[in-house]
Scaffold this active site. Structure first.
Site, PDB file in Angstrom:
ATOM      1  N   ASP A 107       6.299 -50.408  22.573  1.00 51.61           N
ATOM      2  CA  ASP A 107       7.621 -50.861  22.970  1.00 51.61           C
ATOM      3  C   ASP A 107       7.663 -52.339  22.584  1.00 51.61           C
ATOM      4  O   ASP A 107       6.631 -52.980  22.424  1.00 51.61           O
ATOM      5  CB  ASP A 107       7.802 -50.664  24.475  1.00 51.61           C
TER       6      ASP A 107
ATOM      7  N   CYS B  73      -3.693 -31.141  46.317  1.00 54.87           N
ATOM      8  CA  CYS B  73      -4.109 -31.264  44.923  1.00 54.87           C
ATOM      9  C   CYS B  73      -5.607 -30.988  44.810  1.00 54.87           C
ATOM     10  O   CYS B  73      -6.383 -31.295  45.706  1.00 54.87           O
ATOM     11  CB  CYS B  73      -3.778 -32.656  44.436  1.00 54.87           C
TER      12      CYS B  73
ATOM     13  N   CYS C 169      -8.864 -35.710  44.266  1.00 56.69           N
ATOM     14  CA  CYS C 169      -8.562 -35.089  45.557  1.00 56.69           C
ATOM     15  C   CYS C 169      -9.631 -34.107  46.003  1.00 56.69           C
ATOM     16  O   CYS C 169      -9.800 -33.883  47.200  1.00 56.69           O
ATOM     17  CB  CYS C 169      -7.210 -34.400  45.487  1.00 56.69           C
TER      18      CYS C 169
ATOM     19  N   CYS D 229      -7.340 -31.951  41.993  1.00 53.16           N
ATOM     20  CA  CYS D 229      -7.826 -32.771  40.878  1.00 53.16           C
ATOM     21  C   CYS D 229      -9.150 -33.427  41.272  1.00 53.16           C
ATOM     22  O   CYS D 229      -9.510 -33.454  42.449  1.00 53.16           O
ATOM     23  CB  CYS D 229      -6.777 -33.811  40.488  1.00 53.16           C
TER      24      CYS D 229
ATOM     25  N   ASP E  66      15.135 -53.573  21.320  1.00 53.62           N
ATOM     26  CA  ASP E  66      16.470 -53.094  21.689  1.00 53.62           C
ATOM     27  C   ASP E  66      17.045 -53.911  22.835  1.00 53.62           C
ATOM     28  O   ASP E  66      16.400 -54.810  23.374  1.00 53.62           O
ATOM     29  CB  ASP E  66      16.433 -51.606  22.054  1.00 53.62           C
TER      30      ASP E  66
END
Lengths: 504, 504
Positions: free
Chosen positions: B85, B272, B277, B274, B120
């Site tokens: 960006d 969760c 977790c 994952c 932009d």
């Protein structure tokens, strides 16, 4: 034995005290094979499963006195709580087992089962009524005989097997009889076949039939290991549920997802982030040796089942179990049909808190039947009969973005102009909302989808409007939308409709 | 540069070829800070993120020539693809940046960005029309100036920033102009504020406005890191989307879930599974040092975002993205409002396969607007105009459990009795189903909730029945349910209703 800490709908977060510790419920109870268990009980314990179930009948056949000596915890190498089934499943599969109920009960006592189950005679699904009735009678007789040998000093929680399946009167009868016998926990029989046939609505009705009779005691649901049925079963009041599905599906290369199961060869992406899935790709799973793959998929399946239970528990804490169940219902049309029965299950109200911290969400017509909405409409009826005797004029006004309604300027303007009128706002989901109680949950604590609600879909609104408006001589409706116009017409209200208060 | 492999609705699974490899889309693109990144890029790579985004403007300010020498991949220590960006976000936050578009473009070129974005002028959300128009003009001018310094031999994919936000005509205009300039990829600006305001319906309409103009080229969505918006954005055709949300939310102790975010102190259970977790309890997270906790929550958040994208990809492969989006829509009333626009988005049909292996599910009135249903109704119109010229009698008959309808005994019985009649079954979701094409997808490949569908909710059915029945002299309706009775009445069909074919 069982303490309830939180609840929503008929679901509850509770603690079950067994001789080997405390089990937090709702809990998924993995089936452990007493002889050939491939996913180790140590792994299960480490994953957080504090309660497993194993088969006392197989243990008796295979270990006999050795099991009596060592105890079931040593046999399966698990120091948490152990529930023991006693051959009922074998009866269902093979027709009969070669053991008496009393012998079985004594054996379960001897091996120090924490949560033993007497030998039952499962009705399965699709059994004709007379046969089912006979099986129920046998189960009740077995339960009574088992009671004779039960040693009350062990602290074990004896579980009464409730049979009857789709014959709901038998389920109710079973439950009532077993309750009277004094069992501290109930187990609902044989939903496996119902679930395999995706007869979720029937499963739901079966649970409701039993739960109505035994609202307080903990309820176990046999063989409920499909991720789709977990939220449904918990919401209807089941506290524990066992299954070998994690392993059976794994052997069949079926991978569980939050929305059901999928065959490994249909799987392109592992959306799961569990330790298995975050360390393997689909391709790696395919290439594994069969035994290894089965264990890995079984472990993954256990993670999905555990995650589902935890998500439901969090939803209970958030007061959003209704939302959760209705969302999950979109996983399969048959599940959606099952969720429809929530409309009419009165007992869902008992566990639903009177006040919730988080706003509740209204999406669909079915949400008008939420316990919170039913309760609010009833409160409005009471409010009307006790507080509004003298008012003759009713003013109905659309809801404002700002809650509660009585704090809005539009309300204040109206009251200034019509100090003697009863002013109300309204909602398709809640019905008429008298301004005075517009701060009461959930009138101010809901978020509804803005869409074109159709009057036909909201019979409770029509009923609410009709009975409320009935007592007034004059009715004024301000800025009615299509919904209100239709409602006024449908209830033949003799009302005056104006677009704007300032015009008056 | 971009190849599409699979699609459903406007979503697609594709491959984006950059100088540093292939990125499979749809892809979540984690924001990486070029100076102070706390979750290491090595961790991101290992998690499976092949594309990250970083800020070229900050890189320029902080590293200057060093970045030109080392290249952005070395600076952020990432050997996958890097999107850059160029300060637009800083413009949005601080009003302006001290650099010219051409300098910026040259710098992005020099640091070997794989997917650079010209400088932009973001419109944000809530900007008045004239101002937004001015910003769009500046962005277009910048893009054109940037093009001058772009070196076509690098293989970099230059992304054109589409601005305009809630001014949809400006979005369309922007997209069209940038498309003409020859950019190979587009990026939709500034939905962060829309998302923070839960203006999901507006976000959806913004995406549709751009996508209609540029249906083929890959589309990036700026700042879309909320788990709720991912299925929506992908289904409407976004291929990549970046966000720093995983870290920003983590700093704020906000834990992502598949249904949104929740504050750590409201979290009772970790549903969760994952790696974060499954190796911590909620209590452990609370007790951690702030920095450590932030990183752990950020990692968990990344897992949720990744899981969401993978789940959407699997849904695309399963042909069940519509089901997935509609289920997810029940996570928040505002998301449900956004999903309503799917009814009218014609472009969803283009990506939806003509045939699907798995049955599609019909739940709600909105499902009558699925691309498959629209397409089927259109096919019926074609069928009628080409194949049925001579038939004068129409027989309508309820759907059977067995599919296709022409293979059922009830169909065969009717044809035996009325060999010259046109026989059709029907469905609230699909309309009239001529027996001859009742094996065409999805007439035989759907599963619908059995519930009391209300005619008012199915205008497409009324339309289908009316236009189909119109050409016949005699109409016979067999075993009509309430739905069909009402439909016959509503369309003023001059029909003969019989309960049973055998009565004739």
């Amino acid at each position: 034995v069982f303490e309830v800490w939180h609840s929503d709908l008929a679901a509850r977060i509770g603690r079950l005290q067994t001789p080997h510790g405390v089990v937090e419920t709702p809990a998924f109870v993995p089936v452990v094979h007493p002889v050939r268990q491939t996913v180790s009980t140590q792994f299960l314990k480490k994953m957080g499963f504090d309660l497993v179930i194993t088969n006392a009948y197989i243990t008796l056949c295979h270990y006999g006195d050795e099991a009596r000596r060592r105890g079931i915890h040593d046999i399966i190498n698990f120091d948490g709580s152990v529930m023991t089934d006693s051959g009922g499943y074998q009866v269902l599969e093979y027709g009969s087992v070669k053991v008496e109920p009393e012998t079985m009960a004594q054996f379960e006592n001897d091996i120090k089962s924490d949560i033993p189950i007497p030998l039952d005679r499962p009705t399965g699904y699709g059994l004709e009524y007379e046969k089912a009735k006979e099986y129920v009678a046998i189960t009740l007789k077995n339960a009574l005989e088992s009671l004779r040998v039960i040693n009350d000093n062990t602290g074990a929680i004896w579980v009464a097997p409730v049979q009857g399946a789709e014959h709901f009167d038998l389920v109710e009868y079973s439950a009532r009889e077993l309750d009277t016998m004094g069992f501290e926990m109930m187990a609902l029989g044989s939903p496996v076949e119902l679930m395999e046939a995706y007869e979720f609505a029937m499963l739901a009705r079966m649970i409701v039939s039993a739960k109505r009779v035994i609202p307080a005691k903990p309820i176990h649901l046999f063989g409920a290991g499909h991720p789709l049925t977990i939220p449904l079963a918990i919401a209807l009041g089941c506290d524990t549920f066992d299954s070998a599905s994690y392993m059976l599906y794994a052997k069949d290369n079926r991978y569980m997802t939050p929305n059901g199961t999928i065959r490994l060869d249909e799987l392109s992406y592992l959306s799961c982030q569990c330790p298995v899935c975050s360390s393997h790709t689909v391709q790696e799973l395919h290439k594994m040796e069969t035994d290894m793959r089965t264990i890995e998929i079984a472990k993954h399946n256990l993670h999905i089942l555990k995650a589902e239970v935890e998500a439901v528990k969090q939803a209970i804490m958030d007061g959003r179990l209704w939302e959760y169940v209705m969302q999950k219902a979109r996983a399969h049309p048959k599940l959606m049909e099952a969720a429809q029965i929530f409309k009419d299950v009165e007992m869902l109200e008992e566990g639903t808190p009177l006040f919730k911290e988080k706003a509740i969400f209204f999406y669909d017509p079915i949400d008008q039947h939420r316990p919170e909405a039913k309760r609010f409409r009833r409160m409005v009826t009471t409010f009307q009969s006790s507080k509004m005797k003298k008012k003759k004029k009713l003013i109905l006004c659309p809801e404002d973005e700002i809650h509660p309604f009585y704090s809005t300027t539009s309300y204040k303007d109206i009251v200034k102009k019509f100090p003697d009128a009863q002013v109300c706002s309204y909602s398709p989901f809640l019905g008429i909302i008298p301004a005075e109680i517009s701060d009461i949950f959930p009138a101010s604590h809901n978020l509804a989808t803005k869409s074109d609600h159709k009057l036909e879909d909201y019979p409770t609104f029509v009923e609410s409007l009709k009975s409320f408006a009935d007592k007034f001589e004059k009715i004024l409706i301000i800025a009615p939308d299509d919904f209100m116009r239709q409602a006024a017409k449908a209830t033949r209200l003799n009302a005056h409709l104006v677009d704007d208060i300032s015009a008056l």
